[in-house]
Scaffold this active site. Structure first.
Site, short mmCIF file in Angstrom:
data_model
loop_
_atom_site.label_atom_id
_atom_site.label_comp_id
_atom_site.label_asym_id
_atom_site.label_seq_id
_atom_site.Cartn_x
_atom_site.Cartn_y
_atom_site.Cartn_z
N PHE A 6 -40.24 -39.37 -43.91
CA PHE A 6 -39.73 -38.04 -44.26
C PHE A 6 -38.22 -37.94 -44.12
CE2 PHE A 6 -39.07 -36.65 -39.88
CZ PHE A 6 -39.93 -37.49 -39.18
N ARG B 253 -43.14 -30.41 -43.26
CA ARG B 253 -44.05 -30.88 -42.22
C ARG B 253 -45.43 -30.90 -42.85
NH1 ARG B 253 -41.56 -34.05 -39.50
NH2 ARG B 253 -40.48 -33.51 -37.61
N ASP C 77 -45.11 -33.92 -22.95
CA ASP C 77 -43.92 -33.79 -23.79
C ASP C 77 -43.35 -32.40 -23.49
OD1 ASP C 77 -42.07 -33.33 -25.81
OD2 ASP C 77 -43.17 -34.50 -27.29
N PHE D 180 -47.11 -36.14 -32.64
CA PHE D 180 -45.74 -35.85 -33.06
C PHE D 180 -45.17 -37.16 -33.61
CE2 PHE D 180 -41.15 -35.51 -32.68
CZ PHE D 180 -40.97 -34.40 -33.49
N THR D 181 -44.33 -37.05 -34.64
CA THR D 181 -43.88 -38.24 -35.39
C THR D 181 -43.36 -39.37 -34.50
OG1 THR D 181 -41.77 -37.11 -35.70
CG2 THR D 181 -43.36 -36.94 -37.50
N LYS E 91 -33.49 -29.86 -27.51
CA LYS E 91 -34.22 -28.66 -27.87
C LYS E 91 -34.01 -27.63 -26.75
CE LYS E 91 -36.05 -31.56 -31.00
NZ LYS E 91 -37.07 -32.48 -30.63
N TYR F 22 -18.82 -45.61 -14.69
CA TYR F 22 -19.93 -46.34 -15.29
C TYR F 22 -21.20 -46.16 -14.46
CZ TYR F 22 -22.74 -49.87 -17.55
OH TYR F 22 -23.75 -50.49 -18.23
C1 LIG Z 1 -37.68 -33.81 -31.11
C2 LIG Z 1 -38.93 -34.14 -30.46
C3 LIG Z 1 -39.12 -35.39 -29.87
C4 LIG Z 1 -38.12 -36.54 -30.00
O1 LIG Z 1 -36.92 -36.24 -29.43
P1 LIG Z 1 -35.49 -36.71 -30.03
O2 LIG Z 1 -34.52 -36.10 -29.08
O3 LIG Z 1 -35.39 -36.16 -31.40
O4 LIG Z 1 -35.45 -38.19 -30.01
C5 LIG Z 1 -40.32 -35.60 -29.19
N1 LIG Z 1 -41.26 -34.65 -29.12
C6 LIG Z 1 -41.11 -33.44 -29.70
C7 LIG Z 1 -42.19 -32.43 -29.59
C8 LIG Z 1 -39.94 -33.15 -30.39
O5 LIG Z 1 -39.82 -31.96 -30.98
#
Ligand SMILES: *Cc1c(COP(=O)(O)O)cnc(C)c1O
Length: 470
Positions: free
Chosen positions: A462, A395, A228, A137-138, A271, A85
């Protein structure tokens, strides 16, 4: 000629091809269902590709998020999960990997990127403060708004023009930032939200010269920069390829230098870091770290796992090291480019130059007869699935959501359909199939009609919105 070894096609034309720096050890069978079955599946999904079942999809280009193929080393690492843990040895491996490749001092693990966005937003934004950024970004903007912040787009104008060939369309427009500082005052700016390979602009990179100049400007006012880092490897590849003085520098060195001009970063490890789940926040300031580390135990899990299992953290630590290898990043970006070049040669409108992780079809030019409030990108994604079982993503106006003030749709200049290439998953033959299907629906474009929205969720619409044919 005849008495020599046979030549490959490439050599005959004086060309030398690149190939992926890996070979396939395990396969996952896929199949294409019939057109009638695809029609039924699409209707059941309300013409929203997010609502399709993966079993009904042939080639899945919905996202590059969590869809990477892990290496044999990462799978071996999964067996080394220390599921304690607290204080798992895999956490310390991850911490060292982030510190050594990204260069930040303090690390907070999270379950995925938005977990880290939540923590940083709550830790550093005071209600009413502004967050300038190189395009929204969303999930990032939503967390900034939920913390009471106001996002302001300060990306260069070229980013909003899908035909501009600017090599660094992700750059911050320093004049726009200066104008915001002059207008609201530096104290009202929470931080600059900087993204590598700007997703919503078509996967466009930020130059090192720009981040350096941004640092100088921010230092004059004591403003912090948070990055980011989700697709920084691809950003670094473009710097190596396009920016003077970096051609001989390895990706790892470029990454370290870029991050050194920022105060911290959040990461969707799903990613660039080559894992199926995971994320992290890393910062240089102890005060921000303290806040974030305290908050992580409320929302994610203890500060030495943050929602990930030990084995997840091990695969992630190994993934970070594999993702900075030059031959890997080169093959990754060149596969995306291969698809982009096929489509460009056939005259199909897409965002140029082709970005690092995806092809962004320009739905406004693809379907000039469909008005934006009849969802041209959503339509394009639906038609592509119907034609070949290839899944893509909207998008455009659906992703942009509604203006919280007026309640009307936001009408973004870019109305795009994204074909996102998962890392290390598909071959060049898959890219050919995709390109030919896009060509087929392009040839049939004049017969295509738009959609109307029949269900609209309140947040990030979306993902779950439903549509019908007009
Ligand atoms: C995917 C993404 C996020 C959010 O990350 P999650 O792992 O999906 O929560 C933030 N910024 C960018 C540019 C992304 O592509």
């Amino acid at each position: 000629m005849s008495n020599e070894f046979p030549q490959t096609m490439g050599q005959q034309f004086g060309r030398r091809s690149w190939a992926e720096p890996w070979k396939i050890k395990m396969v996952e069978p896929i199949k294409m269902i019939s057109r009638a079955e695809r029609e039924a599946a699409l209707q059941e999904a309300g013409y929203n590709t997010f609502l399709l079942r993966s079993a009904d999809v042939y080639i899945d280009l919905l996202t590059d998020s969590g869809t990477s193929a892990m290496s044999d080393r990462q799978w071996a690492g999964m067996m080394l999960g220390d599921e304690a843990y607290a204080g798992s040895r895999n956490f310390y491996h991850l911490e060292v990997a982030i510190q050594s490749y990204y260069g930040y001092r303090y690390v907070v693990p999270t379950h995925q990127g938005r977990g880290a966005e939540h923590l940083i937003s709550q830790a550093v934004i005071k209600p009413g403060q502004y967050i300038p950024g190189n395009m929204y970004f969303t999930t990032t903007r939503l967390h900034q708004e939920l913390a009471g912040g106001i996002f302001v787009d300060v990306i260069i104008d070229e980013a909003h023009d899908p035909t501009s060939e600017h090599p660094f369309k992700g750059d911050v427009d320093l004049d726009k930032l200066q104008a915001l500082i002059d207008k609201v005052g530096a104290a009202q700016i929470a931080y600059v939200s900087l993204a590598g390979t700007v997703n919503m602009a078509g996967g466009q990179p930020v130059s090192l010269a720009n981040v350096k100049a941004l640092r100088e400007l921010c230092d004059q006012y004591g403003i912090r920069i948070y990055l980011d880092a989700t697709r920084m490897m691809e950003n670094c590849f473009f710097i190596q390829e396009r920016e003077e003085g970096y051609a001989d520098k390895p990706i790892a060195a470029i990454l370290k230098e870029f991050c050194s001009y920022t105060d911290g970063a959040w990461m969707s490890a799903k990613k660039d870091n080559l894992v199926n789940i995971g994320g992290w926040l890393a910062v240089n300031q102890e005060d921000v770290f303290d806040l974030a580390r305290n908050m992580v135990v409320i929302y994610e899990g203890l500060h030495t796992y943050g929602g990930m299992s030990g084995r997840d953290m091990e695969a992630l630590a190994i993934g970070i090291e594999e993702a900075v290898q030059d031959d890997y990043v080169k093959a990754r970006v060149n596969q995306v480019r291969y698809l982009g070049e096929l489509l460009t040669d056939w005259g199909i409108p897409l965002v140029q130059p082709v970005g690092g992780h995806a092809i962004f079809l320009d739905a406004k030019r693809f379907y000039p007869h469909i008005p934006q409030n009849e969802f041209p990108s959503q339509t394009l994604a639906a038609e592509l699935y119907l034609d070949s079982g290839v899944r893509s993503m909207e998008r455009g106006i659906v992703s942009a959501g509604r203006d919280p003030e007026t309640g009307d749709h936001r009408y973004p200049r870019l109305e795009l359909t994204r074909l996102t290439i998962p890392r290390r998953v598909y071959t060049q033959a898959h890219m050919d199939v995709v390109a030919e299907s896009v060509k087929a629906i392009y040839d049939n474009r004049e017969q295509t009609r738009g959609l109307k929205m029949v269900y609209e969720p309140k947040y990030l619409r979306f993902f779950q919105a439903r549509f019908e044919r007009i």
